[in-house]
Every structure is written in structure tokens, then in C-alpha cells.
Design a protein around this motif. Structure first.
Motif, mmCIF file in Angstrom:
data_model
loop_
_atom_site.group_PDB
_atom_site.id
_atom_site.type_symbol
_atom_site.label_atom_id
_atom_site.label_comp_id
_atom_site.label_asym_id
_atom_site.label_seq_id
_atom_site.Cartn_x
_atom_site.Cartn_y
_atom_site.Cartn_z
ATOM 1 N N MET A 1 0.842 -1.168 0.000
ATOM 2 C CA MET A 1 0.000 0.000 0.000
ATOM 3 C C MET A 1 0.894 1.240 0.000
ATOM 4 S SD MET A 1 -2.416 1.372 3.118
ATOM 5 C CE MET A 1 -3.441 -0.046 3.120
ATOM 6 N N ASP A 2 0.658 2.127 -0.932
ATOM 7 C CA ASP A 2 1.399 3.378 -0.994
ATOM 8 C C ASP A 2 0.731 4.413 -0.096
ATOM 9 O OD1 ASP A 2 3.139 2.293 -2.800
ATOM 10 O OD2 ASP A 2 2.231 3.228 -4.563
ATOM 11 N N HIS A 3 1.485 4.958 0.836
ATOM 12 C CA HIS A 3 0.964 5.986 1.737
ATOM 13 C C HIS A 3 1.330 7.384 1.263
ATOM 14 C CE1 HIS A 3 -0.409 3.212 4.813
ATOM 15 N NE2 HIS A 3 0.726 2.546 4.656
ATOM 16 N N PHE A 4 2.337 7.483 0.406
ATOM 17 C CA PHE A 4 2.845 8.781 0.005
ATOM 18 C C PHE A 4 2.938 8.871 -1.510
ATOM 19 C CE2 PHE A 4 4.875 7.565 4.037
ATOM 20 C CZ PHE A 4 4.423 8.597 4.859
ATOM 21 N N SER A 5 2.832 10.086 -2.007
ATOM 22 C CA SER A 5 3.059 10.358 -3.421
ATOM 23 C C SER A 5 4.214 11.348 -3.527
ATOM 24 C CB SER A 5 1.793 10.948 -4.061
ATOM 25 O OG SER A 5 1.581 12.271 -3.580
ATOM 26 N N THR A 6 4.581 11.698 -4.743
ATOM 27 C CA THR A 6 5.694 12.638 -4.920
ATOM 28 C C THR A 6 5.392 13.985 -4.283
ATOM 29 O OG1 THR A 6 4.822 13.212 -7.103
ATOM 30 C CG2 THR A 6 6.578 11.542 -7.010
ATOM 31 N N ILE B 1 6.918 14.375 -0.487
ATOM 32 C CA ILE B 1 8.331 14.070 -0.238
ATOM 33 C C ILE B 1 8.839 14.716 1.049
ATOM 34 C CG2 ILE B 1 9.318 15.915 -1.659
ATOM 35 C CD1 ILE B 1 10.567 12.273 -1.303
ATOM 36 N N ASP B 2 8.378 15.909 1.380
ATOM 37 C CA ASP B 2 8.816 16.551 2.623
ATOM 38 C C ASP B 2 8.351 15.742 3.835
ATOM 39 O OD1 ASP B 2 10.164 18.584 1.346
ATOM 40 O OD2 ASP B 2 8.461 19.977 1.420
ATOM 41 N N GLU B 3 7.179 15.173 3.760
ATOM 42 C CA GLU B 3 6.674 14.329 4.849
ATOM 43 C C GLU B 3 7.488 13.035 4.950
ATOM 44 O OE1 GLU B 3 2.502 12.364 6.475
ATOM 45 O OE2 GLU B 3 2.453 13.650 4.699
#
Length: 148
Positions: A1-6, A9-11
Motif C-alpha cells: 500500500m502506498d501511503h505517500f506520493s511525490t 516528499i517533505d513528509e
């Protein structure tokens, strides 16, 4: 499961920084309790692995601690200079050495459980018992699939 997208990136960097800071905090607290023994947190890990897991070669320690052989060799030199370990030539292969705890090393290793308890009690003091259980559950959920 992807929690982040481009866009996140700071997160992602912030998460990495927090995990790194927690590890640094653990080692700093540990080093406070190790100061009387003149042992670093990294050296503590080697002594722990030798004592608890019976590791006797530099290669085994490198694999367990994820340290390169040059850095491990220097660390083992320092532990040998502190008379905590000794290198013993293999009886089956003259090119190889095995590592062994000295009497002083064994004496130190008897202190490891108390040092670990004090360090982790201090590190985790801000957590309630239920938060500690949740942290344990989440850490296991992350590291078990990674085979660590």
C-alpha cells in the motif's frame, strides 16, 4: 500500500528524520549508562552479540550489525585494547581468527541486562503502557516482513 506520493516528499523526509532521531536518542541514552565502562553504544552491540548470540567471527558480527569489515576490524581492535575481547587463531585455518570474551569482557556482559533495562526505561518513559504495547505491535509489523 502506498501511503505517500511525490507531493509528500517533505513528509517522507520528516518520517526518516524522526526514525533517525529516535535511534540517535537511544544510542545517546545508552552511552550515558556505558560511560563508566568506557564502552560506546556500537561496542556495546558487539559485546551483546558475542555474549547473547555466541558470535565468534568478524564476518558474523558484520552481518548482524550491518557494518563494513574495515569499521568492524577497528572496533574489534578497540575492544581488544580495552581487554574486553581477544582474537584466537583458528586451529583448522591459520588465516582465520575467532573472537572470545576475556574475563573482563564476561564481567562487563553480566552488566548488560541492567544497562539495557535502564536505557530503555529512560527512552520509553514518556509512553503509557498501552502506547508501549502499540509501539511494539507497530514495530513488529514493520520489521518482521523485512526479515530483520
Amino acid at each position: 500500500m502506498d501511503h505517500f506520493s511525490t507531493d509528500d516528499i517533505d513528509e517522507v523526509y520528516a518520517w526518516g528524520r524522526q526514525i533517525h532521531r529516535l535511534n540517535l536518542c537511544k544510542d545517546r541514552i545508552l552511552e550515558l549508562y556505558l560511560a563508566p565502562y568506557e564502552i560506546t553504544a556500537a561496542q556495546f552491540k558487539v559485546m551483546l552479540m558475542m555474549n547473547r548470540d555466541g558470535l565468534t567471527t568478524s564476518a558474523d558480527l558484520c552481518r548482524c550489525i550491518s557494518l563494513d569489515s574495515g569499521a568492524m576490524s577497528r572496533m574489534l581492535d578497540r575492544l581488544q585494547n580495552k581487554k574486553m575481547i581477544m582474537r584466537v587463531r583458528s586451529t583448522t585455518d591459520r588465516r582465520q581468527f575467532h573472537l572470545a570474551l576475556t574475563e573482563q569482557g564476561h564481567d562487563f556482559c553480566r552488566q548488560i541486562p541492567l544497562i539495557a533495562l535502564k536505557s530503555f526505561n529512560e527512552l520509553l518513559a514518556p509512553l503509557t503502557p498501552s502506547e508501549l504495547n502499540e509501539l511494539d505491535r507497530l514495530l513488529k509489523k514493520l520489521v518482521i516482513p523485512a526479515g530483520i
